[in-house]
Design an enzyme around this catalytic site. Structure first.
Site, PDB file in Angstrom:
ATOM      1  N   CYS A 113      44.882  37.707  38.571  1.00  0.00           N
ATOM      2  CA  CYS A 113      43.476  37.278  38.670  1.00  0.00           C
ATOM      3  C   CYS A 113      43.316  35.760  38.578  1.00  0.00           C
ATOM      4  O   CYS A 113      42.281  35.223  38.960  1.00  0.00           O
ATOM      5  CB  CYS A 113      42.638  37.960  37.597  1.00  0.00           C
ATOM      6  SG  CYS A 113      42.626  39.745  37.782  1.00  0.00           S
ATOM      7  N   HIS A 244      36.058  33.803  37.348  1.00  0.00           N
ATOM      8  CA  HIS A 244      36.683  35.040  37.832  1.00  0.00           C
ATOM      9  C   HIS A 244      35.789  36.188  37.376  1.00  0.00           C
ATOM     10  O   HIS A 244      35.357  36.237  36.219  1.00  0.00           O
ATOM     11  CB  HIS A 244      38.082  35.169  37.250  1.00  0.00           C
ATOM     12  CG  HIS A 244      38.648  36.545  37.397  1.00  0.00           C
ATOM     13  ND1 HIS A 244      38.687  37.189  38.612  1.00  0.00           N
ATOM     14  CD2 HIS A 244      39.174  37.417  36.483  1.00  0.00           C
ATOM     15  CE1 HIS A 244      39.217  38.394  38.443  1.00  0.00           C
ATOM     16  NE2 HIS A 244      39.511  38.555  37.166  1.00  0.00           N
ATOM     17  N   ASN A 274      35.930  43.638  40.463  1.00  0.00           N
ATOM     18  CA  ASN A 274      36.988  42.667  40.161  1.00  0.00           C
ATOM     19  C   ASN A 274      37.972  42.659  41.339  1.00  0.00           C
ATOM     20  O   ASN A 274      38.737  43.607  41.516  1.00  0.00           O
ATOM     21  CB  ASN A 274      37.681  43.075  38.850  1.00  0.00           C
ATOM     22  CG  ASN A 274      38.755  42.089  38.426  1.00  0.00           C
ATOM     23  OD1 ASN A 274      39.237  41.295  39.230  1.00  0.00           O
ATOM     24  ND2 ASN A 274      39.136  42.150  37.169  1.00  0.00           N
TER      25      ASN A 274
END
Ligand code: UT7
Length: 317
Positions: A113, A244, A274
């Protein structure tokens, strides 16, 4: 002083939408639980014949068009991804061919990520050292390919997408600083057990979500301090937080740390879920196209993910 300036952004989401109501039909969950615990309402999922490189290519086309450059000027391609099309060649090489770009170095970066922040940091160093003048930086992931849809606390989170930026050398302020970190000792809290050389265990994501959550909040707290201190900035100097998109509660915790109201935080998790390395460039491009982020504003990007890896970028847009 040479800076790396973002001169164009682009993003792409696959057509198919997987909503919380769809998930209610797949396992025991509710739209209410997912919305309150994560902030996610829906995520986009690739079709059977759509690959990470396809998402990267579509996002790149938009970024190239937005920057107005001749694509032959691109002298480096970096793709941040954890879900490459193939073991090799790299997704960056596949993207180079699909876009018909001229011969230039092309490679992938894998920091889950935090991948986009890592890629931005590397690209910035190429530009600052004069090794590249025009870099295509992409974050693209097909997380649905490594999601276990029988693990309800995990399956609700992930989505697919791609985002891209064109970074050009400039004498005008652009990327002001980047900060990247890793601590591999947390491997087991968030990982895909089976891989290429290690072929034991599941080949889908395993995550101790609540433990990851706590460490993410504390770590993002410290990366915010590190970034502000290095640039001798005050919290109030940041115009936009472009985080993020992991969980709305993590975004809210970072905003609180910055004394920032949530309307200065770019939030796309409700629509995107996500999307790992794609989440920051997707959020950035969405906010630019919605005329939220404007030229001259100061952006703070931050990310935390598997590894653990984490990082930030402070940018004069
Ligand atoms: O982007 C990379 C980094 N990743 C992250 O930052 C993710 C961080 N973690 C999270 O976002 C959250 O931990 C999750 C959203 C993954 C999970 O939320 P949580 O509040 O930490 O839930 P939990 O796993 O602690 O589970 C709490 C309860 C459990 O029930 P009991 O044992 O209290 O009765 C779970 O079984 O919620 C239950 N649960 C669910 N209930 C309905 C877990 N998943 C679901 C679900 N629907 N989908």
């Amino acid at each position: 002083m040479i800076y790396s300036k973002i001169t164009g952004t682009g993003s792409y989401l696959p057509e198919k939408i997987l909503s919380n109501l769809d998930l209610e039909k797949m396992f025991e969950t509710t739209d209410e639980w997912i919305t309150t615990r994560t902030g996610i309402k829906e995520r986009h999922i690739v079709s059977a014949h759509q690959y990470t490189s396809d998402l990267a290519v579509e996002a790149s086309k938009q970024a190239i068009e937005a920057s107005g450059i001749d694509s032959n000027k691109i002298d480096l391609i970096i793709v941040a991804t954890t879900t490459p099309d193939k073991i090799f060649p790299s997704t960056a090489c596949i993207v180079q061919t699909k876009l018909g770009l001229s011969l230039c170095p092309a490679f992938d970066i894998q920091a889950v990520c935090s991948g986009f922040v890592y890629a931005l940091s590397v690209a910035d160093k190429f530009i600052k050292t004069g090794s590249a003048k025009c870099v295509l930086v992409i974050g693209a992931d097909t997380m649905s390919r490594i999601t276990d849809y029988s693990d309800r606390s995990n399956a609700i989170l992930w989505g697919d997408g791609g985002g891209a930026v064109i970074l050009e050398a400039s004498d005008q302020p652009g990327i002001l600083s980047t900060h990247i970190h890793a601590d591999g000792s947390y491997e087991k809290l968030l990982h895909v057990p089976s891989g290429v050389s290690h072929q034991k265990g599941k080949s889908t994501i395993e995550m101790q979500g609540n433990q990851v959550f706590k460490i993410a909040v504390n770590t993002l707290d410290s990366i915010v301090d590190e970034t502000l201190e290095m640039n001798q900035l005050d919290k109030s100097d940041i115009d936009w937080l472009v985080p993020h998109q992991a969980n709305i509660r993590i975004l809210e915790a970072t905003a609180k740390k910055l004394n920032m109201s949530m309307d200065r935080v770019i939030v796309t998790i409700d629509r995107h879920g996500n999307t790992s390395a794609a989440s920051i460039p997707l959020a950035l491009d969405t906010a630019i196209r919605e005329h939220k982020i404007k030229r001259g504003e100061t952006l703070l990007m931050e990310a935390f993910g598997g590894g653990f890896t984490w990082g930030s970028a402070l940018i004069k847009y």
